[in-house]
Design an enzyme around this catalytic site. Structure first.
Site, PDB file in Angstrom:
ATOM      1  N   GLU A  81       0.816  -1.217   0.000  1.00 59.46           N
ATOM      2  CA  GLU A  81       0.000   0.000   0.000  1.00 59.46           C
ATOM      3  C   GLU A  81       0.849   1.266   0.000  1.00 59.46           C
ATOM      4  O   GLU A  81       1.656   1.475   0.920  1.00 59.46           O
ATOM      5  CB  GLU A  81      -0.932   0.011   1.214  1.00 59.46           C
ATOM      6  CG  GLU A  81      -1.878   1.188   1.226  1.00 59.46           C
ATOM      7  CD  GLU A  81      -2.923   1.115   2.323  1.00 59.46           C
ATOM      8  OE1 GLU A  81      -3.512   2.150   2.639  1.00 59.46           O
ATOM      9  OE2 GLU A  81      -3.155   0.009   2.863  1.00 59.46           O
ATOM     10  N   LYS A 259      -7.792  -0.089  11.525  1.00 59.32           N
ATOM     11  CA  LYS A 259      -7.201  -0.611  10.292  1.00 59.32           C
ATOM     12  C   LYS A 259      -5.959   0.197   9.938  1.00 59.32           C
ATOM     13  O   LYS A 259      -4.932  -0.351   9.515  1.00 59.32           O
ATOM     14  CB  LYS A 259      -8.220  -0.559   9.148  1.00 59.32           C
ATOM     15  CG  LYS A 259      -7.735  -1.201   7.846  1.00 59.32           C
ATOM     16  CD  LYS A 259      -7.020  -0.240   6.917  1.00 59.32           C
ATOM     17  CE  LYS A 259      -6.579  -0.929   5.635  1.00 59.32           C
ATOM     18  NZ  LYS A 259      -5.791  -0.040   4.751  1.00 59.32           N
ATOM     19  N   ASP A 275       3.347 -13.819  12.293  1.00 56.43           N
ATOM     20  CA  ASP A 275       2.013 -14.194  11.846  1.00 56.43           C
ATOM     21  C   ASP A 275       1.091 -12.980  11.853  1.00 56.43           C
ATOM     22  O   ASP A 275       0.582 -12.577  12.905  1.00 56.43           O
ATOM     23  CB  ASP A 275       1.470 -15.294  12.773  1.00 56.43           C
ATOM     24  CG  ASP A 275       0.176 -15.911  12.270  1.00 56.43           C
ATOM     25  OD1 ASP A 275      -0.527 -15.267  11.472  1.00 56.43           O
ATOM     26  OD2 ASP A 275      -0.136 -17.049  12.687  1.00 56.43           O
ATOM     27  N   HIS A 373      -2.159  10.340  -0.336  1.00 57.45           N
ATOM     28  CA  HIS A 373      -2.171   8.947  -0.759  1.00 57.45           C
ATOM     29  C   HIS A 373      -2.152   8.833  -2.282  1.00 57.45           C
ATOM     30  O   HIS A 373      -1.404   8.043  -2.848  1.00 57.45           O
ATOM     31  CB  HIS A 373      -3.416   8.252  -0.198  1.00 57.45           C
ATOM     32  CG  HIS A 373      -3.553   6.826  -0.625  1.00 57.45           C
ATOM     33  ND1 HIS A 373      -2.838   5.801  -0.050  1.00 57.45           N
ATOM     34  CD2 HIS A 373      -4.319   6.243  -1.593  1.00 57.45           C
ATOM     35  CE1 HIS A 373      -3.154   4.659  -0.635  1.00 57.45           C
ATOM     36  NE2 HIS A 373      -4.052   4.907  -1.569  1.00 57.45           N
TER      37      HIS A 373
END
Length: 421
Positions: A81, A259, A275, A373
């Site tokens: 991202e 998030k 993990d 972004h």
């Protein structure tokens, strides 16, 4: 070496790697592995998972400006991202002169669960299990003498009677100190080994025998003071704190808020071969521990228009076992970070999560997240539009000057360039 390197993002990948090689004393062979020239192969992939046909590379970036517990740390982040690495680096810059990030750790205790059904006297079974605690713990520790020799192993147990839909179940929690390992394999082995004994003690049937990823006894906390981030702009400060407040009370906002935190955390977890799914599941479960899903971070006004940020979450990460040692890039990632314990690694990861949250809230309090972004995403759009390598910089320059990042407009620019060649 200081992690404050002005213009680091303007350097070529090779120049950035040269900085890291000096910092972490990487050999020429190790730098070649990081660049993808050698090291990880289809054969390596085939040893790690099943039905291998190849492998999927993920970009590995370096977050700069991080100081954690007084130590400058270059942080490897594996993510697809755009803007994540840049945002974390920029956010950390605001803490550098105030001491960076400070962390604390509750310890490396993980839980293994054994579920018992068909128990006629669940509370009696609970008492009998506690009466046999030492026997159960001793049997657990027989399964991993190496872990015990290092100071870890099964330390205690907890027993719960839980109301199911059809019956009362007895659930035993083995509390295992996994030290510098994540601990899944050791805990699952212990749970499976002692399940028949516990089954006999409880006069019931053992069903599940597996660790829990809600590592609420393996909590990491990080704190940072962000130095006057809004240059005394009271409105921007209020906007930041209002955005944070919504994440405390509204689960719809909290999901996106957290998030963003996990953008940073998962990128470092992945880079170090840990993990990601376990960490993400544990973090989101922890955010719901009050029966109301909410922010993993807290923000308060500090002195001189600073912001004091804190984060608290379970982080079951390790430096031993799994891909942390079998994947050559993961091994080099921890070498670059120069962390020697799971506690140090967790502290860095939590600090990145806090920085990532600061960056997102700061952008939302100002111009929004999309402008920055999309500027970083413009290269991807240009590639989608068919731009050649030698055209990318010019395309990005054109759309940035224009301030619009629509794909159809980028495609038009690329087509025009191709016609002129």
């Amino acid at each position: 070496m200081s992690t404050r390197i002005p213009g680091f993002y303007n350097l070529s990948p090779n120049k950035r790697l040269e900085h890291l090689a000096k910092h972490a004393n990487l050999s020429k062979e190790e730098t070649e592995i990081i660049k993808g020239g050698k090291g990880f192969s289809v054969a390596d992939a085939d040893r790690m998972i099943e039905n291998v046909i190849g492998y999927m590379p993920i970009p590995l970036g370096i977050a700069v400006n991080f100081k954690v517990n007084g130590k400058d740390i270059f942080v490897p982040m594996a993510t697809e991202e755009p803007s994540v690495v840049a945002a974390a680096s920029n956010a950390a810059k605001y803490t550098y002169n105030t001491g960076g990030f400070t962390t604390s750790y509750s310890g490396s205790i993980m839980r293994g669960q054994i579920q018992l059904t068909n128990v006629n006297d669940p509370y009696g079974a609970l008492a009998r299990i506690y009466e046999n605690k030492e026997k159960i713990l001793a049997m657990c520790n027989e399964q991993d003498p190496t872990l015990v020799s290092l100071g870890g192993g099964a330390k205690d147990l907890e027993v719960f009677v839980i109301d199911g839909l059809t019956q009362k179940m007895v659930v035993v929690h083995l509390l295992v100190d996994s030290q510098d390992a994540m601990g899944a394999n050791a805990i699952n082995t212990m749970a499976e080994a002692v399940a028949p004994v516990i089954e006999e003690i409880a006069h019931g049937k053992a069903i599940l025998r597996i660790l829990s990823n809600l590592a609420d006894k393996r909590i990491i906390r990080a704190r940072g003071v962000f130095e006057n981030p809004f240059q005394d702009n009271e409105e921007a400060m209020e906007n930041f704190l209002s955005a944070y407040e919504l994440a405390l009370i509204d689960p719809y906002r909290a999901a996106t808020h957290n998030k963003g935190i996990m953008n940073g955390i998962s990128a470092v977890v992945l880079a170090t071969g840990n993990d990601t799914r376990a960490v993400e599941a544990g973090a989101h479960a922890y955010a719901s521990m009050t029966n109301h899903y909410q922010s993993l971070t807290h923000w308060e006004r500090g002195e001189n228009n600073s912001l004091v940020g804190t984060i608290e979450l379970p982080l079951a990460v390790g430096l031993i076992g799994g891909a942390t040692k079998s994947h050559p890039i993961a091994t080099l990632a921890t070498k670059i970070m120069q962390v020697e314990t799971a506690e140090e690694l967790a502290g860095v990861i939590a600090s990145v999560g806090l920085a990532q949250n600061f960056a997102a809230l700061k952008a939302l309090a100002g111009e929004g997240v999309q402008k920055g972004h999309m500027k970083l995403h413009a290269r991807n759009l240009a590639i989608m539009a068919g731009a050649k390598e030698n055209q990318l910089n010019e395309v990005v320059k054109c759309v940035t000057q224009k301030g619009s990042y629509r794909f159809d407009e980028i495609k038009e620019i690329v087509d025009t360039m191709n016609k002129m060649e």
